[in-house]
Design a protein around this motif. Sequence first.
Motif, short mmCIF file in Angstrom:
data_model
loop_
_atom_site.label_atom_id
_atom_site.label_comp_id
_atom_site.label_asym_id
_atom_site.label_seq_id
_atom_site.Cartn_x
_atom_site.Cartn_y
_atom_site.Cartn_z
N ILE A 105 0.85 -1.20 0.00
CA ILE A 105 0.00 0.00 0.00
C ILE A 105 0.88 1.24 0.00
O ILE A 105 0.66 2.18 -0.78
CB ILE A 105 -0.96 0.00 1.21
CG1 ILE A 105 -1.99 -1.12 1.07
CG2 ILE A 105 -1.63 1.36 1.37
CD1 ILE A 105 -2.81 -1.37 2.32
N ARG A 106 1.86 1.27 0.88
CA ARG A 106 2.75 2.44 0.96
C ARG A 106 3.51 2.66 -0.35
O ARG A 106 3.71 3.80 -0.78
CB ARG A 106 3.70 2.31 2.14
CG ARG A 106 2.98 2.50 3.46
CD ARG A 106 3.93 2.47 4.65
NE ARG A 106 3.22 2.63 5.89
CZ ARG A 106 2.80 3.78 6.39
NH1 ARG A 106 3.05 4.91 5.75
NH2 ARG A 106 2.15 3.82 7.53
N GLU A 107 3.90 1.58 -1.00
CA GLU A 107 4.57 1.71 -2.30
C GLU A 107 3.61 2.29 -3.34
O GLU A 107 3.98 3.15 -4.13
CB GLU A 107 5.10 0.36 -2.76
CG GLU A 107 5.85 0.45 -4.07
CD GLU A 107 6.41 -0.89 -4.53
OE1 GLU A 107 6.71 -1.00 -5.74
OE2 GLU A 107 6.55 -1.81 -3.71
N ALA A 108 2.37 1.82 -3.34
CA ALA A 108 1.39 2.29 -4.32
C ALA A 108 1.09 3.78 -4.16
O ALA A 108 0.91 4.48 -5.15
CB ALA A 108 0.09 1.49 -4.20
N ILE A 109 1.03 4.25 -2.92
CA ILE A 109 0.70 5.67 -2.70
C ILE A 109 1.94 6.55 -2.59
O ILE A 109 1.82 7.74 -2.28
CB ILE A 109 -0.22 5.85 -1.46
CG1 ILE A 109 0.47 5.42 -0.18
CG2 ILE A 109 -1.55 5.13 -1.67
CD1 ILE A 109 -0.29 5.78 1.10
N ALA A 110 3.11 5.99 -2.87
CA ALA A 110 4.35 6.76 -2.75
C ALA A 110 4.36 7.99 -3.66
O ALA A 110 5.02 8.98 -3.35
CB ALA A 110 5.55 5.87 -3.05
N GLY A 111 3.62 7.96 -4.75
CA GLY A 111 3.57 9.11 -5.65
C GLY A 111 2.50 10.12 -5.27
O GLY A 111 2.21 11.04 -6.03
#
Length: 159
Positions: free
Chosen positions: A124-130
């Motif tokens: 999840i954190r990787e997906a919302i990193a942008g």
Amino acid sequence: MQITVWVNGVEHVREVEPRLLLVHLLRDELGLTGTHWGCDTSNCGACTVWMDDVPVKSCTVLAVMAGGRRVRTVEGLEGPFGLDQVQLSFIRCHGLQCGFCTPGMLMTARWLLDHNPDPTEAEIREAIAGQTCRCTGYENIVRSIRHAAAAENARDGAA
């Protein structure tokens, strides 16, 4: 230039300047102000929409590039039975504060869950990193996405 674009399932034919950004087509021409314009540099992610089912930052996409394509905005998340589970979970788990980043977060979260129905916190954190949220520490956003995943998995398991 004349373009035809399908936004949230509705066909729109427009004459646009070649330099017009997709975010401005959506907001200024089509009145879909749920897509926020935050930075014009693709750093914040508030303008995230889907183009042919792929998340894009609409502040860096020219409107002419959307010609002949399908665009989905945050207004297109709500279904025939009401709010999308991601929207409901953001409400329930307080995944928003000022709300400015919320449209981009919702679009990214929906895309993630469509492609990974049971993501880990790290995924999840990787997906919302942008996506940039200036109000929160992302804890409630991550909790909201996890809640949406659990709710959808419970619903799908019960079916």
